[in-house]
Scaffold this motif. Structure first.
Motif, PDB file in Angstrom:
ATOM      1  N   THR A  58       0.850  -1.188   0.000  1.00 20.93           N
ATOM      2  CA  THR A  58       0.000   0.000   0.000  1.00 20.93           C
ATOM      3  C   THR A  58       0.890   1.244   0.000  1.00 20.93           C
ATOM      4  OG1 THR A  58      -0.098  -0.106   2.419  1.00 20.93           O
ATOM      5  CG2 THR A  58      -1.903  -1.145   1.177  1.00 20.93           C
ATOM      6  N   PRO A  59       0.335   2.416  -0.317  1.00 17.32           N
ATOM      7  CA  PRO A  59       1.164   3.620  -0.397  1.00 17.32           C
ATOM      8  C   PRO A  59       1.912   3.962   0.889  1.00 17.32           C
ATOM      9  CG  PRO A  59      -0.914   3.997  -1.520  1.00 17.32           C
ATOM     10  CD  PRO A  59      -1.021   2.659  -0.845  1.00 17.32           C
ATOM     11  N   ASP A  60       1.395   3.538   2.060  1.00 17.09           N
ATOM     12  CA  ASP A  60       2.109   3.839   3.303  1.00 17.09           C
ATOM     13  C   ASP A  60       3.264   2.888   3.566  1.00 17.09           C
ATOM     14  OD1 ASP A  60       0.844   1.493   4.053  1.00 17.09           O
ATOM     15  OD2 ASP A  60      -0.129   2.334   5.837  1.00 17.09           O
ATOM     16  N   GLY A  61       3.393   1.816   2.769  1.00 16.18           N
ATOM     17  CA  GLY A  61       4.487   0.862   2.936  1.00 16.18           C
ATOM     18  C   GLY A  61       4.358  -0.041   4.142  1.00 16.18           C
ATOM     19  N   LYS A  62       3.215   0.031   4.850  1.00 15.28           N
ATOM     20  CA  LYS A  62       3.053  -0.727   6.085  1.00 15.28           C
ATOM     21  C   LYS A  62       2.039  -1.855   5.963  1.00 15.28           C
ATOM     22  CE  LYS A  62       4.196   3.324   8.908  1.00 15.28           C
ATOM     23  NZ  LYS A  62       3.730   4.256   9.971  1.00 15.28           N
ATOM     24  N   VAL A 109      -3.273  -6.978  -8.106  1.00 14.90           N
ATOM     25  CA  VAL A 109      -3.983  -5.825  -7.552  1.00 14.90           C
ATOM     26  C   VAL A 109      -2.982  -4.690  -7.369  1.00 14.90           C
ATOM     27  CG1 VAL A 109      -5.788  -7.187  -6.456  1.00 14.90           C
ATOM     28  CG2 VAL A 109      -3.704  -6.706  -5.180  1.00 14.90           C
ATOM     29  N   PHE A 110      -3.398  -3.487  -7.757  1.00  9.37           N
ATOM     30  CA  PHE A 110      -2.534  -2.306  -7.688  1.00  9.37           C
ATOM     31  C   PHE A 110      -3.247  -1.204  -6.912  1.00  9.37           C
ATOM     32  CE2 PHE A 110      -1.283  -4.562 -11.486  1.00  9.37           C
ATOM     33  CZ  PHE A 110       0.094  -4.466 -11.507  1.00  9.37           C
ATOM     34  N   PRO A 111      -2.739  -0.821  -5.731  1.00 14.06           N
ATOM     35  CA  PRO A 111      -3.344   0.307  -5.019  1.00 14.06           C
ATOM     36  C   PRO A 111      -3.059   1.630  -5.740  1.00 14.06           C
ATOM     37  CG  PRO A 111      -2.029  -1.066  -3.542  1.00 14.06           C
ATOM     38  CD  PRO A 111      -1.686  -1.462  -4.943  1.00 14.06           C
ATOM     39  N   PHE A 112      -4.066   2.476  -5.841  1.00 18.91           N
ATOM     40  CA  PHE A 112      -3.857   3.829  -6.345  1.00 18.91           C
ATOM     41  C   PHE A 112      -3.114   4.649  -5.289  1.00 18.91           C
ATOM     42  CE2 PHE A 112      -7.143   2.354  -9.091  1.00 18.91           C
ATOM     43  CZ  PHE A 112      -7.192   3.186 -10.213  1.00 18.91           C
ATOM     44  N   ALA A 113      -2.403   5.674  -5.757  1.00 18.53           N
ATOM     45  CA  ALA A 113      -1.637   6.527  -4.836  1.00 18.53           C
ATOM     46  C   ALA A 113      -2.543   7.274  -3.868  1.00 18.53           C
ATOM     47  CB  ALA A 113      -0.783   7.513  -5.630  1.00 18.53           C
ATOM     48  N   ASP A 114      -3.841   7.462  -4.214  1.00 24.40           N
ATOM     49  CA  ASP A 114      -4.739   8.190  -3.318  1.00 24.40           C
ATOM     50  C   ASP A 114      -5.137   7.375  -2.097  1.00 24.40           C
ATOM     51  OD1 ASP A 114      -6.625   6.370  -4.266  1.00 24.40           O
ATOM     52  OD2 ASP A 114      -7.663   7.822  -5.542  1.00 24.40           O
ATOM     53  N   GLY A 115      -4.761   6.073  -2.077  1.00 27.72           N
ATOM     54  CA  GLY A 115      -5.057   5.234  -0.928  1.00 27.72           C
ATOM     55  C   GLY A 115      -6.517   4.883  -0.776  1.00 27.72           C
ATOM     56  N   LYS A 116      -7.326   5.184  -1.787  1.00 32.51           N
ATOM     57  CA  LYS A 116      -8.767   4.955  -1.694  1.00 32.51           C
ATOM     58  C   LYS A 116      -9.295   3.972  -2.735  1.00 32.51           C
ATOM     59  CE  LYS A 116      -9.635   9.620   0.104  1.00 32.51           C
ATOM     60  NZ  LYS A 116     -10.404  10.880  -0.087  1.00 32.51           N
ATOM     61  N   ARG A 117      -8.434   3.572  -3.663  1.00 33.84           N
ATOM     62  CA  ARG A 117      -8.890   2.696  -4.741  1.00 33.84           C
ATOM     63  C   ARG A 117      -7.861   1.599  -4.996  1.00 33.84           C
ATOM     64  NH1 ARG A 117      -9.483   6.624  -9.606  1.00 33.84           N
ATOM     65  NH2 ARG A 117      -7.688   7.579  -8.533  1.00 33.84           N
ATOM     66  N   ILE A 118      -8.352   0.483  -5.552  1.00 34.61           N
ATOM     67  CA  ILE A 118      -7.487  -0.623  -5.941  1.00 34.61           C
ATOM     68  C   ILE A 118      -7.861  -1.037  -7.357  1.00 34.61           C
ATOM     69  CG2 ILE A 118      -6.710  -2.969  -5.434  1.00 34.61           C
ATOM     70  CD1 ILE A 118      -7.564  -2.568  -2.558  1.00 34.61           C
ATOM     71  N   PHE A 119      -6.857  -1.111  -8.221  1.00 34.83           N
ATOM     72  CA  PHE A 119      -7.064  -1.614  -9.573  1.00 34.83           C
ATOM     73  C   PHE A 119      -7.005  -3.129  -9.521  1.00 34.83           C
ATOM     74  CE2 PHE A 119      -5.348  -2.900 -13.756  1.00 34.83           C
ATOM     75  CZ  PHE A 119      -6.315  -2.350 -14.591  1.00 34.83           C
ATOM     76  N   LEU A 126     -11.919  -1.094  -7.442  1.00 34.39           N
ATOM     77  CA  LEU A 126     -12.636  -1.084  -6.172  1.00 34.39           C
ATOM     78  C   LEU A 126     -12.389   0.261  -5.503  1.00 34.39           C
ATOM     79  CD1 LEU A 126     -14.293  -2.903  -4.167  1.00 34.39           C
ATOM     80  CD2 LEU A 126     -12.119  -3.227  -2.964  1.00 34.39           C
ATOM     81  N   GLU A 127     -13.463   0.960  -5.167  1.00 36.81           N
ATOM     82  CA  GLU A 127     -13.368   2.255  -4.494  1.00 36.81           C
ATOM     83  C   GLU A 127     -13.778   2.082  -3.038  1.00 36.81           C
ATOM     84  OE1 GLU A 127     -14.314   5.101  -8.352  1.00 36.81           O
ATOM     85  OE2 GLU A 127     -15.910   4.742  -6.886  1.00 36.81           O
ATOM     86  N   CYS A 128     -12.920   2.556  -2.116  1.00 33.10           N
ATOM     87  CA  CYS A 128     -13.149   2.397  -0.683  1.00 33.10           C
ATOM     88  C   CYS A 128     -13.297   3.756  -0.007  1.00 33.10           C
ATOM     89  CB  CYS A 128     -11.988   1.652  -0.032  1.00 33.10           C
ATOM     90  SG  CYS A 128     -11.989  -0.125  -0.305  1.00 33.10           S
ATOM     91  N   ALA A 129     -14.113   3.807   1.014  1.00 31.83           N
ATOM     92  CA  ALA A 129     -14.245   5.009   1.838  1.00 31.83           C
ATOM     93  C   ALA A 129     -14.191   4.595   3.306  1.00 31.83           C
ATOM     94  CB  ALA A 129     -15.552   5.733   1.522  1.00 31.83           C
ATOM     95  N   PRO A 130     -13.439   5.313   4.151  1.00 32.25           N
ATOM     96  CA  PRO A 130     -12.636   6.490   3.760  1.00 32.25           C
ATOM     97  C   PRO A 130     -11.313   6.141   3.080  1.00 32.25           C
ATOM     98  CG  PRO A 130     -12.411   6.064   6.105  1.00 32.25           C
ATOM     99  CD  PRO A 130     -13.431   5.094   5.612  1.00 32.25           C
ATOM    100  N   SER A 131     -10.858   4.857   3.186  1.00 26.56           N
ATOM    101  CA  SER A 131      -9.600   4.470   2.553  1.00 26.56           C
ATOM    102  C   SER A 131      -9.546   2.952   2.467  1.00 26.56           C
ATOM    103  CB  SER A 131      -8.397   4.992   3.342  1.00 26.56           C
ATOM    104  OG  SER A 131      -8.271   4.279   4.567  1.00 26.56           O
ATOM    105  N   ILE A 132      -8.571   2.432   1.723  1.00 26.67           N
ATOM    106  CA  ILE A 132      -8.436   0.972   1.655  1.00 26.67           C
ATOM    107  C   ILE A 132      -7.918   0.404   2.974  1.00 26.67           C
ATOM    108  CG2 ILE A 132      -8.130   0.930  -0.840  1.00 26.67           C
ATOM    109  CD1 ILE A 132      -5.154   0.610  -0.446  1.00 26.67           C
ATOM    110  N   LEU A 133      -7.295   1.226   3.809  1.00 29.87           N
ATOM    111  CA  LEU A 133      -6.855   0.767   5.126  1.00 29.87           C
ATOM    112  C   LEU A 133      -8.031   0.619   6.079  1.00 29.87           C
ATOM    113  CD1 LEU A 133      -3.616   2.919   5.664  1.00 29.87           C
ATOM    114  CD2 LEU A 133      -3.830   0.629   4.673  1.00 29.87           C
TER     115      LEU A 133
END
Length: 658
Positions: A58-62, A109-119, A126-133
């Protein structure tokens, strides 16, 4: 590519928990002397009911997101999951959506940089709210590639092509760009295997669509009378787009053809300029690729050291004009037979700019209990700080598609590296050099004959006799003292017959002789049935290739015999340490490691320094620098045995000093 952004070696830094160690100066590395480095493995545990593969950071690397199979109502199902790097907080992101057949298979699966979507590869977004985390609510939107097709799905004649063509299968190996606004994929056409497309990914009310598609393959001939050797040759190889690199400014792809006939290699193209660079130079199979976020390193799947593809013709470098259908059949055979890739290739850590013309082998990432196989995810498999790489793995000794995956996700860690910043994300918009699909015309759309002059003399007579279907028909190339450089000459004929539509049955009959500065021959009578279409390929016949004194015969005898793998390859690099006394109980220790099976004929032994090797001496440990050198002190000058280790992927050694 020559867009070299940095040297492949990275700075050596101290790992945590190593107080009291003598640390080396920063490792800078030098072109042609890329050092080996310590690699260890983190295993992220999974519960017994979930089996995962192809993880992405994920974009946070965690955290990792990954496709995971589990059982729902007594039936296997694939969903997207997320976990932290300790296996804590495992959650299914897509389970609440329901079993939507449009969503399967994910595979990548590829997370978008916005942390809210996954290709979701082969599927949608897949669009997530508030985030994929913390995906409290989600929405699945499929993607539609059909707007990227020419009107009516018809490709009009053009270039040398003298009849209409069509796309017969769309969207192989889909991948997301770092900018989140572009995707890349490959299409099978009636005149090409495959066209590589970069398109804009545009959100509509109920779906995402691909718009403004551009073909990034090399151009074909401008007409039937065009005598440009590169145009007829480069556009007739087998291609597949792999991943976006360098912040999204470039794309890597695998190509077999052109000047490296029947030898799959990794290339990179600058999307703005169209400038290309070859990244791998080994006679065996190099394919999937993932560039590090900082551009300084890469991971490539390779079969180097393990003879598979080089015996089919790749050992003898020569220019091809008709390779694509046979290479497609061979690829299906090598992947889908019972032993497939479990006996051979793994992923290798290489410099970001490539293997320096084959002079740098790279470092095999060999875990003691899993086999890191061919499907490298791409850029998202790297942690954003460039210190970790998520592996796609099966249990050692099991087949690629057997489902025997471990009960954890595997991460290769390069703990001696200092975290780095990723290269800036840039637009992946393609320059005007790249045509739309309707305007790209490879020679397989041409029916007729052409004679081309060799750049160094001689000629090649080519016959294209394709039928309507995916590169279906008969093709031949006859070389008459053909030369690229006026020093090495090729004579003989290669014939490839696609006997059934869809490249499901292909026969190659080749008799070529090379003379001059380099000598060799390729004698091949090989027929492959069902390589890609059925997953149960059969073959008959053999291939024997000789180049500069080395002779290989294939396909390998163990290929179709379950459980008959030869000795496991590649071997771990072997470490060697030497000591030189420099006075007052101090010794200079030099550490190197070696890999056999390298070079243009696969017979060379490559030796390079090992950076950050740990030298365990009485008193205080030391670590080697980028040159593989460290200075240790032996208390009292008494003889002592010192142990030398460098992670889990290099064989340790010891030596006596004092």
């Amino acid at each position: 590519m020559s867009l070299l952004l940095a040297l492949g070696a990275t700075d050596a830094g101290a790992s945590s928990g190593e107080a009291g160690a003598e640390r080396p100066a920063a490792s800078t590395g030098r072109t042609g002397e890329t050092p080996f480095e310590p690699i260890t493995f983190k295993r992220v545990p999974l519960p017994p009911e979930v089996r995962g593969s192809s993880p992405s950071f994920t974009p946070d690397g965690k955290h990792l997101v990954f496709p995971g199979t589990h059982t729902v109502d007594g039936k296997p199902r694939s969903d997207v999951w997320i976990t932290d790097l300790k296996g804590k907080g495992l959650r299914c992101i897509t389970c609440s959506i329901g079993a939507d057949s449009r969503m399967l298979p994910y595979i990548y699966v590829f997370p978008f940089a916005d942390g809210k979507r996954i290709f979701l590869g082969f599927s949608g977004v897949l669009e997530c709210a508030p985030s994929i985390l913390n995906c409290r609510t989600s929405k699945y939107l499929p993607y539609d590639l059909s707007p990227a097709n020419p009107p009516g799905g018809v490709i009009p004649p053009g270039g040398a092509a003298n009849r209409p063509q069509a796309v017969v299968r769309q969207g192989a190996y889909p991948t997301l760009s770092q900018d989140g606004k572009h995707i890349g994929y490959s299409d099978v056409r009636t005149d090409g295997l495959e066209q590589m497309v970069v398109a804009k990914l545009v959100r509509k009310e109920d779906k995402y669509v691909a718009e403004d598609p551009k073909v990034i393959n090399p151009p074909g001939p401008t007409s039937a009378t065009d005598r440009n050797v590169d145009a007829w040759s480069e556009s007739t190889g087998l291609y597949e787009l792999k991943t976006f690199t360098r912040g999204g400014s470039h794309v890597t792809y695998v190509h077999s053809g052109g000047i490296h006939s029947e030898n799959p290699e990794v290339w990179e193209v600058n999307l703005k300029t169209g400038v290309r660079q070859r990244l791998t130079h080994h006679p065996d199979w190099d394919e999937d690729f993932a560039g590090a976020p900082d551009g300084r390193s890469s991971v490539v799947w390779s079969n180097r050291t393990h003879t598979m593809w080089d015996a089919l013709g790749g050992l003898m470098p020569h220019r091809s004009f008709i390779d694509a259908p046979m290479v497609a059949a061979e690829a299906g055979m090598l992947i889908n037979t019972p032993n497939n890739l479990a006996c051979g290739g793994v992923v290798w850590l290489t410099p970001g700019e490539g293997d320096h013309g084959g002079s740098v082998s790279g470092q095999p990432i060999i875990a003691p209990d899993v086999h890191a196989h061919t499907t490298v995810v791409g850029w998202s498999a790297w942690s954003p700080d460039g210190t970790k790489f998520a592996l796609n793995a099966v249990k050692k000794g099991s087949g690629l598609f057997s489902g025997e995956v471990p009960d954890y996700l595997a991460i290769a860690e390069m703990n001696s590296r200092k975290p780095t910043r990723p290269l800036p994300v840039v637009s992946s918009e393609v320059g005007d050099w790249a045509p739309a699909p309707a305007d790209w015309h490879p020679p397989f759309g041409y029916v007729g004959d052409v004679t081309l002059d060799g750049p160094g003399g001689g000629t090649v007579d080519i016959n294209y006799n394709g039928k309507q279907g995916a590169v279906y028909g008969d093709y031949s190339a006859t070389y008459k003292n053909y030369s690229e450089d006026g020093k090495t000459f090729l004579n003989g004929t290669k014939k490839i017959s696609v006997l059934e539509p869809g490249v499901t049955k292909v026969h190659e009959l080749t008799d070529l002789v090379m003379t001059g500065e380099h000598t060799g021959s390729l004698r091949k009578d090989l027929e492959i049935t069902g390589g890609n279409a059925t997953g149960k390929p059969t073959y008959k016949g053999t291939s024997t290739v000789t180049y500069d004194g080395r002779t290989l015969t294939g396909p390998p005898s163990w290929l179709t015999q379950t459980g008959s793998c030869p000795e496991e390859l590649p071997k771990k690099p072997q470490m060697k340490a030497t000591a030189k006394k420099i006075g007052h109980g101090r010794y200079e220790i030099k550490v190197t490691a070696s890999i056999a099976g390298m070079g243009p004929t696969g017979t060379a032994v490559e030796t390079r320094p090992v950076t950050y090797a740990r030298i365990n001496t009485p008193g205080r440990d030391a670590f080697t620098d980028a040159r593989g050198i460290a200075v240790v002190t032996v208390p009292g000058g008494r003889p002592a045995t010192v142990e030398v280790t460098a992670g889990e992927t290099i064989t340790p050694t010891s030596l006596r000093v004092g």
